[in-house]
Design an enzyme around this catalytic site. Structure first.
Site, PDB file in Angstrom:
ATOM      1  N   ARG A  64      42.729  27.887  44.219  1.00 11.37           N
ATOM      2  CA  ARG A  64      42.338  28.796  45.318  1.00 11.37           C
ATOM      3  C   ARG A  64      42.394  28.067  46.664  1.00 11.37           C
ATOM      4  O   ARG A  64      41.509  28.200  47.510  1.00 11.37           O
ATOM      5  CB  ARG A  64      40.924  29.356  45.115  1.00 11.37           C
ATOM      6  CG  ARG A  64      40.755  30.194  43.893  1.00 11.37           C
ATOM      7  CD  ARG A  64      41.560  31.484  43.937  1.00 11.37           C
ATOM      8  NE  ARG A  64      41.397  32.200  42.689  1.00 11.37           N
ATOM      9  CZ  ARG A  64      42.123  31.942  41.603  1.00 11.37           C
ATOM     10  NH1 ARG A  64      43.081  31.031  41.621  1.00 11.37           N
ATOM     11  NH2 ARG A  64      41.926  32.623  40.496  1.00 11.37           N
ATOM     12  N   SER A 123      36.260  38.267  43.560  1.00 11.31           N
ATOM     13  CA  SER A 123      35.344  37.171  43.216  1.00 11.31           C
ATOM     14  C   SER A 123      34.766  36.595  44.503  1.00 11.31           C
ATOM     15  O   SER A 123      35.525  36.157  45.370  1.00 11.31           O
ATOM     16  CB  SER A 123      36.099  36.055  42.491  1.00 11.31           C
ATOM     17  OG  SER A 123      36.724  36.587  41.368  1.00 11.31           O
ATOM     18  N   GLU A 154      34.574  32.075  47.989  1.00 12.58           N
ATOM     19  CA  GLU A 154      36.040  32.116  47.977  1.00 12.58           C
ATOM     20  C   GLU A 154      36.510  33.034  49.113  1.00 12.58           C
ATOM     21  O   GLU A 154      37.581  32.860  49.681  1.00 12.58           O
ATOM     22  CB  GLU A 154      36.485  32.693  46.619  1.00 12.58           C
ATOM     23  CG  GLU A 154      37.971  32.903  46.493  1.00 12.58           C
ATOM     24  CD  GLU A 154      38.376  33.566  45.174  1.00 12.58           C
ATOM     25  OE1 GLU A 154      37.997  33.075  44.101  1.00 12.58           O
ATOM     26  OE2 GLU A 154      39.105  34.573  45.241  1.00 12.58           O
TER      27      GLU A 154
HETATM   28  C1  LIG Z   1      39.079  43.879  43.301  1.00 13.21           C
HETATM   29  C2  LIG Z   1      39.649  42.543  43.746  1.00 13.21           C
HETATM   30  C3  LIG Z   1      40.230  41.705  42.818  1.00 13.21           C
HETATM   31  C4  LIG Z   1      40.756  40.469  43.208  1.00 13.21           C
HETATM   32  N1  LIG Z   1      41.317  39.664  42.249  1.00 13.21           N
HETATM   33  C5  LIG Z   1      41.820  38.463  42.609  1.00 13.21           C
HETATM   34  C6  LIG Z   1      42.387  37.603  41.614  1.00 13.21           C
HETATM   35  O1  LIG Z   1      42.455  37.930  40.431  1.00 13.21           O
HETATM   36  N2  LIG Z   1      42.867  36.408  42.018  1.00 13.21           N
HETATM   37  C7  LIG Z   1      42.837  36.008  43.334  1.00 13.21           C
HETATM   38  O2  LIG Z   1      43.294  34.902  43.617  1.00 13.21           O
HETATM   39  N3  LIG Z   1      42.316  36.813  44.283  1.00 13.21           N
HETATM   40  C8  LIG Z   1      41.810  38.021  43.965  1.00 13.21           C
HETATM   41  N4  LIG Z   1      41.261  38.827  44.923  1.00 13.21           N
HETATM   42  C9  LIG Z   1      41.217  38.371  46.322  1.00 13.21           C
HETATM   43  C10 LIG Z   1      42.374  38.918  47.213  1.00 13.21           C
HETATM   44  O3  LIG Z   1      42.962  40.033  46.625  1.00 13.21           O
HETATM   45  C11 LIG Z   1      43.441  37.857  47.469  1.00 13.21           C
HETATM   46  O4  LIG Z   1      42.872  36.717  48.053  1.00 13.21           O
HETATM   47  C12 LIG Z   1      44.562  38.384  48.380  1.00 13.21           C
HETATM   48  O5  LIG Z   1      45.606  37.436  48.437  1.00 13.21           O
HETATM   49  C13 LIG Z   1      44.078  38.684  49.787  1.00 13.21           C
HETATM   50  O6  LIG Z   1      45.141  39.331  50.441  1.00 13.21           O
HETATM   51  P1  LIG Z   1      44.899  40.204  51.737  1.00 13.21           P
HETATM   52  O7  LIG Z   1      46.236  40.585  52.275  1.00 13.21           O
HETATM   53  O8  LIG Z   1      43.982  41.329  51.437  1.00 13.21           O
HETATM   54  O9  LIG Z   1      44.198  39.137  52.685  1.00 13.21           O
HETATM   55  P2  LIG Z   1      43.102  39.448  53.815  1.00 13.21           P
HETATM   56  O10 LIG Z   1      41.802  39.723  53.168  1.00 13.21           O
HETATM   57  O11 LIG Z   1      43.619  40.452  54.775  1.00 13.21           O
HETATM   58  O12 LIG Z   1      43.033  38.037  54.543  1.00 13.21           O
HETATM   59  C14 LIG Z   1      42.455  36.927  53.910  1.00 13.21           C
HETATM   60  C15 LIG Z   1      42.558  35.711  54.853  1.00 13.21           C
HETATM   61  O13 LIG Z   1      43.910  35.341  55.033  1.00 13.21           O
HETATM   62  C16 LIG Z   1      44.300  35.475  56.410  1.00 13.21           C
HETATM   63  N5  LIG Z   1      45.658  36.063  56.388  1.00 13.21           N
HETATM   64  C17 LIG Z   1      46.025  37.225  55.816  1.00 13.21           C
HETATM   65  N6  LIG Z   1      47.356  37.386  55.926  1.00 13.21           N
HETATM   66  C18 LIG Z   1      47.827  36.297  56.574  1.00 13.21           C
HETATM   67  C19 LIG Z   1      49.134  35.861  56.983  1.00 13.21           C
HETATM   68  N7  LIG Z   1      50.233  36.591  56.749  1.00 13.21           N
HETATM   69  N8  LIG Z   1      49.242  34.668  57.639  1.00 13.21           N
HETATM   70  C20 LIG Z   1      48.143  33.905  57.896  1.00 13.21           C
HETATM   71  N9  LIG Z   1      46.888  34.270  57.535  1.00 13.21           N
HETATM   72  C21 LIG Z   1      46.737  35.466  56.890  1.00 13.21           C
HETATM   73  C22 LIG Z   1      43.270  36.369  57.058  1.00 13.21           C
HETATM   74  O14 LIG Z   1      43.141  36.079  58.434  1.00 13.21           O
HETATM   75  C23 LIG Z   1      42.023  36.008  56.270  1.00 13.21           C
HETATM   76  O15 LIG Z   1      41.451  34.822  56.751  1.00 13.21           O
HETATM   77  C24 LIG Z   1      40.720  40.077  44.565  1.00 13.21           C
HETATM   78  C25 LIG Z   1      40.148  40.947  45.509  1.00 13.21           C
HETATM   79  C26 LIG Z   1      39.616  42.170  45.109  1.00 13.21           C
HETATM   80  C27 LIG Z   1      39.020  43.084  46.123  1.00 13.21           C
END
Ligand SMILES: Cc1cc2nc3c(=O)[nH]c(=O)nc-3n(C[C@H](O)[C@H](O)[C@H](O)COP(=O)(O)OP(=O)(O)OC[C@H]3O[C@@H](n4cnc5c(N)ncnc54)[C@H](O)[C@@H]3O)c2cc1C
Length: 334
Positions: free
Chosen positions: A160, A234, A330
């Site tokens: 992570r 998580s 996380e």
């Molecule tokens: C129900 C649920 C289940 C999940 N299961 C998992 C799992 O199994 N495994 C896992 O690893 N994660 C899991 N996650 C966490 C999440 O889905 C991941 O971390 C995902 O990659 C976040 O993507 P996002 O586009 O929503 O990021 P965001 O929440 O929009 O952003 C997260 C961070 O990254 C930054 N960011 C976003 N995009 C960029 C970019 N293009 N360039 C630079 N910075 C950026 C943002 O500024 C922020 O700080 C889960 C979340 C939920 C709600």
């Protein structure tokens, strides 16, 4: 177009009623660079908002990443290399690849969010991590606004973790990633729940598509759908402790789940630690933990991010009191 005072409710999965002072979307690298050139004092690149907890209104510019793209750039009999825009939806991308018979990210089906966020915390599930397929990551360096490409090695991927969570935190906007998927299938079915489903469904020969569908079924039975119950996945990372600490816990709790990482380190599931601390399925005001997975903090209706953060800190304290282990979030706290 930059819009003032926009509610962030539709743009993050926890569902806190917060707003951004300014909001815009970008659909290309050029648009992103143009906005960054205007030097916004405070800004945040947002993907699907599924790994973020807003504890207050955002007093700056939210830049929602919608950069598209899905292009095969190299193909042999054995593998295919694909360049994917950072604004693409991760799960839809997984489904697109498995339907083509390409193997590599089927275990990562149904993870919410965008492709561009996948390398940031090196998303992982069911024994597979984004780093297993990533060849390189393209980003705009905020210091000079130039496009930079980092190889997989330069991304310093860990559990992570990546360089984008540390040295480059807030200093890079990821615009696309390059991944390699295999045409010669080699599945990871090391998790018991996957094998149980294979037996239950009497599947004789797995395909990337059928394995992705198994993962979807498992996840749907264990995790809350953010469209129904607000959450950010998580909340805490699984702590990695020393062998000595792990041995102490296991001698006191012989059934403690644990994964030996190397001869000196062991990973203990944070969900188990939280559950043992009495927090599984417990509701406190408008927030709580999910009844089937204590690691997921939920919005029980009308919760603020601040309430969730307070609960997280209470849980962290209780886990420390019981086990002497510090669990770390996380989720990105804003
Ligand atoms: C129900 C649920 C289940 C999940 N299961 C998992 C799992 O199994 N495994 C896992 O690893 N994660 C899991 N996650 C966490 C999440 O889905 C991941 O971390 C995902 O990659 C976040 O993507 P996002 O586009 O929503 O990021 P965001 O929440 O929009 O952003 C997260 C961070 O990254 C930054 N960011 C976003 N995009 C960029 C970019 N293009 N360039 C630079 N910075 C950026 C943002 O500024 C922020 O700080 C889960 C979340 C939920 C709600």
């Amino acid at each position: 177009m930059i819009e003032p005072n926009i509610s962030l409710l539709p743009y993050h999965t926890f569902g806190a009623k917060v707003q951004a002072k300014e909001f815009t979307t970008v659909k290309s690298e050029n648009e992103l660079v143009k906005i960054l050139k205007e030097q916004p004092k405070k800004f945040l690149l947002l993907g699907g908002g599924s790994n973020i907890l807003f504890t207050q209104d955002f007093e700056g510019l939210i830049i929602k990443n919608e950069i598209p793209g899905f292009e095969v750039i190299n193909e042999t009999d054995d593998y295919v290399d694909i360049q994917i825009g950072a604004g693409e939806n991760w799960h839809e991308t997984v489904m697109k690849t498995v339907q083509k018979g390409w193997q590599g990210i089927e275990n990562l089906a149904l993870i919410p969010g965008t492709v561009g966020a996948a390398p940031i915390q090196n998303i992982g599930a069911y024994g597979v991590e984004a780093k297993d397929v990533i060849l390189s990551v393209d980003f705009i360096n905020h210091d000079n606004l130039e496009k930079t490409t980092f190889s997989k090695e330069e991304c310093h991927f860990g559990y992570r973790n990546s360089i984008f969570k540390h040295d480059l935190k807030g200093k890079a906007s990821i615009t696309s990633i390059k991944i390699r998927l295999s045409k010669k299938w080699k599945f990871n079915t090391s998790y018991g729940a996957i094998n149980d489903k294979i037996l239950e469904k009497n599947i004789k020969e797995l395909t990337p598509d059928s394995l992705a569908n198994i993962i979807i079924e498992i996840r749907n039975s264990k995790l809350p759908d953010p469209k129904v119950i607000g959450n950010c996945g998580s909340f805490f990372k699984n702590p990695v402790v020393s062998k000595l600490e792990a041995d102490k816990i296991i001698s006191k709790f012989p059934n403690a789940p644990h994964y030996v990482i190397d001869e000196n380190h062991t990973k203990i599931p944070a969900g188990w630690l939280i559950e043992q601390s009495g927090w599984k399925g417990k509701i406190k005001g408008n927030v709580g933990t999910y009844s089937k997975q204590a690691l997921v903090l939920i919005n029980n209706g009308g919760a603020t991010g601040e309430e969730a953060w307070d609960l997280a800190m209470t849980i962290k304290r209780d886990v420390f009191t019981k086990f002497g282990i510090e669990i770390e979030p996380e989720v990105n706290i804003i």
